[in-house]
Design a protein around this motif. Structure first.
Motif, mmCIF file in Angstrom:
data_model
loop_
_atom_site.group_PDB
_atom_site.id
_atom_site.type_symbol
_atom_site.label_atom_id
_atom_site.label_comp_id
_atom_site.label_asym_id
_atom_site.label_seq_id
_atom_site.Cartn_x
_atom_site.Cartn_y
_atom_site.Cartn_z
ATOM 1 N N PRO A 13 -141.338 61.831 -57.273
ATOM 2 C CA PRO A 13 -140.444 61.079 -56.368
ATOM 3 C C PRO A 13 -139.814 61.942 -55.274
ATOM 4 O O PRO A 13 -139.685 61.492 -54.128
ATOM 5 C CB PRO A 13 -139.377 60.526 -57.318
ATOM 6 N N ILE B 280 -132.661 59.887 -56.219
ATOM 7 C CA ILE B 280 -133.842 59.514 -57.001
ATOM 8 C C ILE B 280 -133.424 58.878 -58.319
ATOM 9 O O ILE B 280 -134.046 57.915 -58.781
ATOM 10 C CB ILE B 280 -134.726 60.758 -57.237
ATOM 11 N N LEU C 263 -137.299 54.530 -51.916
ATOM 12 C CA LEU C 263 -137.281 55.936 -51.534
ATOM 13 C C LEU C 263 -137.514 56.119 -50.040
ATOM 14 O O LEU C 263 -137.001 57.049 -49.423
ATOM 15 C CB LEU C 263 -138.338 56.711 -52.324
ATOM 16 N N TYR D 177 -142.367 62.647 -52.576
ATOM 17 C CA TYR D 177 -142.625 61.397 -51.847
ATOM 18 C C TYR D 177 -141.496 61.110 -50.860
ATOM 19 O O TYR D 177 -141.728 60.799 -49.685
ATOM 20 C CB TYR D 177 -142.757 60.247 -52.843
ATOM 21 N N GLN D 178 -140.253 61.237 -51.307
ATOM 22 C CA GLN D 178 -139.094 60.965 -50.455
ATOM 23 C C GLN D 178 -139.042 61.953 -49.296
ATOM 24 O O GLN D 178 -138.755 61.587 -48.151
ATOM 25 C CB GLN D 178 -137.814 61.044 -51.278
ATOM 26 N N CYS E 260 -141.109 53.032 -54.453
ATOM 27 C CA CYS E 260 -141.604 53.624 -53.203
ATOM 28 C C CYS E 260 -140.852 53.054 -52.011
ATOM 29 O O CYS E 260 -140.456 53.784 -51.096
ATOM 30 C CB CYS E 260 -143.104 53.355 -53.058
ATOM 31 N N PHE F 298 -144.197 57.617 -61.937
ATOM 32 C CA PHE F 298 -144.311 57.669 -60.479
ATOM 33 C C PHE F 298 -145.500 58.532 -60.073
ATOM 34 O O PHE F 298 -146.282 58.174 -59.187
ATOM 35 C CB PHE F 298 -143.015 58.218 -59.875
ATOM 36 N N ASN G 200 -140.274 59.820 -63.548
ATOM 37 C CA ASN G 200 -141.035 60.828 -62.813
ATOM 38 C C ASN G 200 -142.500 60.830 -63.223
ATOM 39 O O ASN G 200 -143.402 60.941 -62.379
ATOM 40 C CB ASN G 200 -140.433 62.214 -63.041
#
Length: 293
Positions: free
Chosen positions: A276, A249, A242, A279-280, A239, A268, A265
């Motif tokens: 991911p 990723i 990212l 989230y990014q 986290c 996460f 993945n």
């Protein structure tokens, strides 16, 4: 990572201590001590360990910890802050063995019991308490004590909406020194090697147990499996990467010990409830000022 049993001493003119710490040096190693700790951390990126809870933080927080609750803030990035980290330490009997048994302190006594899991406060009371903590550093001893009682009063009057528990309901403080040292060494092994292959056999060897016995032991002490703990450490670090770095990723996954992106993945999502890429994307919006989540 050597296990640390911290010995805290009150200030010469007081029965409790109030101090400020620079964030880059703040609690870098897992440790415990025999006092209650009230800590205010300004906004900072860190991997926080409290009891069986592992979480990346990127915000200010006010936390109350009971004695012998293992904890640390492993700083990921620190910047100059106008407010230092503030810490108050006090023992349960710092004003006599019956002090917290007084009826006037019954509300705060309940919080002291809850603090065995760690308590994170929120809402307006955080600002009020931090202001008082700042004042205490320049106050004479008697006024400092009165201010501490005022802090106790504010926390005791807090509604359940103004705080949350950190460690799980099943978590029990590690009081046995042998168990504490073993768990601390295992935490250290994972923290230092999360980017590589984590060996169950190596962790078991650290605890001087067979792999099967170690798995039972770790679950008994932390109320989570060793695999779950490793996953939380790795995803917490992912986290951070990212959010802070413009890298792919796949590079993040490999840097956090995952050779299989499907597995990365999946894990996460298990921890963050997002994949991911999502989230990014969310936090790139935040960084660009487009959207705040």
């Amino acid at each position: 990572m050597k296990p640390i049993l911290e010995k805290l001493l009150p200030q010469p003119d007081a029965s409790f201590s109030v101090s400020a710490k620079g964030q880059p040096l703040f609690d870098p190693f897992l440790h415990k001590h025999d006092m209650f700790e009230l800590t205010y951390m300004p906004r900072i990126k860190a991997q926080r360990f409290i009891g069986d809870n592992v979480r990346e933080i990127d915000d200010s927080e006010l936390v109350l910890l009971a004695p012998n609750l293992i904890h640390c803030w492993h700083i990921l990035r620190a910047e100059e802050q106008t407010i230092s980290a503030l810490v108050i330490h006090f023992s349960e009997d710092f004003m006599g063995s019956d002090f917290f048994k007084k009826p006037e302190l019954s509300g705060f006594q309940k919080l002291m019991k809850l603090a065995q899991r760690g308590i994170k406060f929120n809402g307006k009371l955080v600002k009020d308490i931090v202001s008082l903590m700042q004042d205490m550093r320049a106050e004479p001893p008697i006024r400092r004590f009165i201010t501490l009682l005022r802090i106790f009063e504010i926390m005791a009057d807090a509604s359940s909406d103004n705080y949350e528990m950190i460690a799980s309901a099943n978590y029990k403080t590690l009081r046995d020194e042998k168990e504490y040292k073993k768990i601390n060494q295992i935490y250290g092994y994972v923290q230092q090697n999360y980017m590589e292959n984590i060996s169950l056999q190596t962790a078991a060897d650290i605890a001087n147990l067979s792999p099967s016995a170690f798995c039972r032991y770790f679950k008994k002490c932390t109320h989570k499996t060793f695999i779950e703990f490793v996953k939380e450490v790795r995803i917490s670090r992912a986290c951070h990467m990212l959010r802070d770095q413009h890298i792919s990723i796949a590079e993040v996954g490999y840097a956090c010990g995952y050779n299989n992106m499907a597995n990365f993945n999946r894990q996460f999502r298990q921890v963050t409830q997002k994949n991911p890429r999502t989230y990014q994307r969310l936090f790139s919006f935040e960084a660009n000022g487009t959207r705040k989540f």
